[in-house]
Design a protein around this motif. Sequence first.
Motif, PDB file in Angstrom:
ATOM      1  N   TRP A 310       0.805  -1.214   0.000  1.00 15.43           N
ATOM      2  CA  TRP A 310       0.000   0.000   0.000  1.00 15.43           C
ATOM      3  C   TRP A 310       0.846   1.276   0.000  1.00 15.43           C
ATOM      4  O   TRP A 310       0.716   2.114  -0.871  1.00 15.43           O
ATOM      5  N   SER A 311       1.705   1.438   1.004  1.00 15.10           N
ATOM      6  CA  SER A 311       2.498   2.667   1.111  1.00 15.10           C
ATOM      7  C   SER A 311       3.704   2.406   2.003  1.00 15.10           C
ATOM      8  O   SER A 311       3.870   1.312   2.550  1.00 15.10           O
ATOM      9  N   ARG A 312       4.532   3.439   2.161  1.00 15.79           N
ATOM     10  CA  ARG A 312       5.667   3.328   3.078  1.00 15.79           C
ATOM     11  C   ARG A 312       5.558   4.370   4.199  1.00 15.79           C
ATOM     12  O   ARG A 312       6.533   4.686   4.856  1.00 15.79           O
ATOM     13  N   GLU A 313       4.346   4.872   4.405  1.00 20.75           N
ATOM     14  CA  GLU A 313       4.124   5.870   5.444  1.00 20.75           C
ATOM     15  C   GLU A 313       4.458   5.299   6.823  1.00 20.75           C
ATOM     16  O   GLU A 313       3.934   4.266   7.233  1.00 20.75           O
ATOM     17  N   GLY A 314       5.347   5.975   7.545  1.00 20.67           N
ATOM     18  CA  GLY A 314       5.715   5.556   8.892  1.00 20.67           C
ATOM     19  C   GLY A 314       6.556   4.302   8.955  1.00 20.67           C
ATOM     20  O   GLY A 314       6.645   3.667  10.009  1.00 20.67           O
ATOM     21  N   CYS A 315       7.215   3.933   7.845  1.00 22.89           N
ATOM     22  CA  CYS A 315       7.975   2.681   7.784  1.00 22.89           C
ATOM     23  C   CYS A 315       9.476   2.897   7.940  1.00 22.89           C
ATOM     24  O   CYS A 315      10.012   3.952   7.579  1.00 22.89           O
ATOM     25  N   GLU A 316      10.143   1.870   8.451  1.00 26.52           N
ATOM     26  CA  GLU A 316      11.600   1.842   8.436  1.00 26.52           C
ATOM     27  C   GLU A 316      12.071   1.413   7.037  1.00 26.52           C
ATOM     28  O   GLU A 316      11.267   1.095   6.158  1.00 26.52           O
ATOM     29  N   ASP A 317      13.396   1.376   6.847  1.00 24.79           N
ATOM     30  CA  ASP A 317      13.953   1.134   5.512  1.00 24.79           C
ATOM     31  C   ASP A 317      13.482  -0.172   4.888  1.00 24.79           C
ATOM     32  O   ASP A 317      13.253  -0.249   3.682  1.00 24.79           O
ATOM     33  N   ASP A 318      13.347  -1.224   5.694  1.00 31.44           N
ATOM     34  CA  ASP A 318      13.011  -2.540   5.125  1.00 31.44           C
ATOM     35  C   ASP A 318      11.539  -2.897   5.315  1.00 31.44           C
ATOM     36  O   ASP A 318      11.152  -4.055   5.190  1.00 31.44           O
ATOM     37  N   GLU A 319      10.712  -1.907   5.610  1.00 29.96           N
ATOM     38  CA  GLU A 319       9.299  -2.173   5.891  1.00 29.96           C
ATOM     39  C   GLU A 319       8.390  -1.616   4.790  1.00 29.96           C
ATOM     40  O   GLU A 319       8.776  -0.737   4.019  1.00 29.96           O
ATOM     41  N   HIS A 320       7.166  -2.133   4.787  1.00 31.14           N
ATOM     42  CA  HIS A 320       6.153  -1.653   3.864  1.00 31.14           C
ATOM     43  C   HIS A 320       4.782  -1.852   4.519  1.00 31.14           C
ATOM     44  O   HIS A 320       4.560  -2.850   5.213  1.00 31.14           O
ATOM     45  N   VAL A 321       3.875  -0.909   4.297  1.00 30.34           N
ATOM     46  CA  VAL A 321       2.496  -1.094   4.728  1.00 30.34           C
ATOM     47  C   VAL A 321       1.780  -1.927   3.663  1.00 30.34           C
ATOM     48  O   VAL A 321       1.812  -1.583   2.470  1.00 30.34           O
ATOM     49  N   VAL A 322       1.169  -3.027   4.078  1.00 27.79           N
ATOM     50  CA  VAL A 322       0.406  -3.850   3.143  1.00 27.79           C
ATOM     51  C   VAL A 322      -1.073  -3.804   3.522  1.00 27.79           C
ATOM     52  O   VAL A 322      -1.421  -3.628   4.697  1.00 27.79           O
ATOM     53  N   ARG A 323      -1.930  -3.934   2.511  1.00 31.80           N
ATOM     54  CA  ARG A 323      -3.377  -3.944   2.744  1.00 31.80           C
ATOM     55  C   ARG A 323      -3.896  -5.375   2.703  1.00 31.80           C
ATOM     56  O   ARG A 323      -3.653  -6.111   1.744  1.00 31.80           O
ATOM     57  N   LEU A 324      -4.601  -5.745   3.753  1.00 32.44           N
ATOM     58  CA  LEU A 324      -5.200  -7.079   3.874  1.00 32.44           C
ATOM     59  C   LEU A 324      -6.709  -6.892   4.010  1.00 32.44           C
ATOM     60  O   LEU A 324      -7.180  -6.276   4.975  1.00 32.44           O
ATOM     61  N   VAL A 325      -7.464  -7.381   3.047  1.00 36.31           N
ATOM     62  CA  VAL A 325      -8.914  -7.180   3.035  1.00 36.31           C
ATOM     63  C   VAL A 325      -9.620  -8.502   3.300  1.00 36.31           C
ATOM     64  O   VAL A 325      -9.383  -9.492   2.599  1.00 36.31           O
ATOM     65  N   ALA A 326     -10.486  -8.511   4.290  1.00 33.98           N
ATOM     66  CA  ALA A 326     -11.303  -9.682   4.589  1.00 33.98           C
ATOM     67  C   ALA A 326     -12.655  -9.538   3.886  1.00 33.98           C
ATOM     68  O   ALA A 326     -13.189  -8.434   3.770  1.00 33.98           O
ATOM     69  N   SER A 327     -13.195 -10.643   3.429  1.00 33.46           N
ATOM     70  CA  SER A 327     -14.524 -10.654   2.830  1.00 33.46           C
ATOM     71  C   SER A 327     -15.445 -11.530   3.660  1.00 33.46           C
ATOM     72  O   SER A 327     -15.010 -12.169   4.635  1.00 33.46           O
ATOM     73  N   PHE A 328     -16.704 -11.605   3.274  1.00 35.16           N
ATOM     74  CA  PHE A 328     -17.635 -12.477   3.990  1.00 35.16           C
ATOM     75  C   PHE A 328     -17.238 -13.944   3.861  1.00 35.16           C
ATOM     76  O   PHE A 328     -17.654 -14.775   4.670  1.00 35.16           O
ATOM     77  N   GLU A 329     -16.396 -14.269   2.863  1.00 28.99           N
ATOM     78  CA  GLU A 329     -15.950 -15.646   2.660  1.00 28.99           C
ATOM     79  C   GLU A 329     -14.674 -15.992   3.430  1.00 28.99           C
ATOM     80  O   GLU A 329     -14.287 -17.154   3.493  1.00 28.99           O
ATOM     81  N   THR A 330     -14.011 -14.998   4.006  1.00 30.07           N
ATOM     82  CA  THR A 330     -12.756 -15.238   4.712  1.00 30.07           C
ATOM     83  C   THR A 330     -13.005 -16.133   5.927  1.00 30.07           C
ATOM     84  O   THR A 330     -13.899 -15.873   6.736  1.00 30.07           O
ATOM     85  N   THR A 331     -12.207 -17.169   6.054  1.00 34.53           N
ATOM     86  CA  THR A 331     -12.387 -18.124   7.149  1.00 34.53           C
ATOM     87  C   THR A 331     -11.386 -17.883   8.275  1.00 34.53           C
ATOM     88  O   THR A 331     -10.312 -17.296   8.072  1.00 34.53           O
ATOM     89  N   ALA A 332     -11.726 -18.392   9.448  1.00 36.97           N
ATOM     90  CA  ALA A 332     -10.807 -18.322  10.582  1.00 36.97           C
ATOM     91  C   ALA A 332      -9.531 -19.098  10.277  1.00 36.97           C
ATOM     92  O   ALA A 332      -8.430 -18.713  10.710  1.00 36.97           O
ATOM     93  N   GLU A 333      -9.649 -20.186   9.512  1.00 39.00           N
ATOM     94  CA  GLU A 333      -8.474 -20.998   9.173  1.00 39.00           C
ATOM     95  C   GLU A 333      -7.499 -20.200   8.307  1.00 39.00           C
ATOM     96  O   GLU A 333      -6.272 -20.285   8.501  1.00 39.00           O
TER      97      GLU A 333
END
Length: 342
Positions: A310-333
């Motif tokens: 997604w972005s590098r806002e507030g990240c250290e040199d080796d970090e990245h912000v990633v977006r993880l989207v859950a849907s109604f089909e997303t399972t606990a497993e």
Amino acid sequence: MNFSSDNWAGASQPVMDALTRHNHGSAPAYGADPLTDRITQRFRDIFETDVSVLFTATGTAANALSMAACARPGGLVLASETAHLHCDEWGSAEFYTHGMKILPLATTAGRIAPDAVAEALAKYREGSRFGVPAALSLTQATECGTVYSPGEVAALTARARENGLVCHMDGARFANALVHLGATPAELTWKAGIDVLSFGATKNGCWCAEAMVVFNPQSLPHLAIHRARAGHLFSKSRFVAAQFDGYFEGDHWLDLARSANGAAARLAEGIGQGGRARVAWPVQANEVFAVLTQAQIAKLRGEGAKFYEWSREGCEDDEHVVRLVASFETTAEEVDRFVALL
């Protein structure tokens, strides 16, 4: 472990069953069928007021056509710097409005501050050669997975309406925001000053069902004409209505949103445990923005996890912000496996 987008999920079984149920006989075209009338009344019941409802094929169309209906020469649309309207819709609002500019406003965790609206209104007054604000567009839930409370919506729209702006809400994930807040649809929209809502259902269990819900028709008098001219007037409108029939029955739409939000909350809790990673913004809907190292990203993808950087806002040199989207089909497993790999 698919966390790329809730758009990747299928349609829920009740929605598919409704499509099959209404696939018989003939019915008047272009929205004149009894089912479309019934679903329009269902929208009125949900929002506790008289509304007009115009179906579209996509959320982009709902956003762009709403802007087109309130366009003026030299107009400006105030929106967040991360808004889908601004970042992800290929200039559709500018195209359909014949040149209104999107004016991106600074945000905190995706939310526009009332002062940002006030500053823009003060800077771009009538007579400005850059343009004059014509509309305010709020995203609910925001592109950062946060939500506006009814009071926050009202504070933003109050400043806009005082200056004659039309107030629009991009509700691609409206249901997710609604169940998080525990508010009513009315409290989150027209009671808080919203004139028109892009009501999204595709991300939350429908196949292809979006709608423009108009609370203040005087502010968008020619919206139906804009929709028809743009090619978004369905001939077989009953099949969009059929999806909404299955979607709304027994508050199924809210159950779907609760499931997705619950999966996101479980994911955020797992990510934050043991200091293995951190969450960038509060998790208030069905999106989690996690700060991961490049090594973690590579390992997760190597094991089949799907997500977007997604972005590098507030990240250290080796970090990245990633977006993880859950849907109604997303399972606990799925969630637990992702956390275990992390």
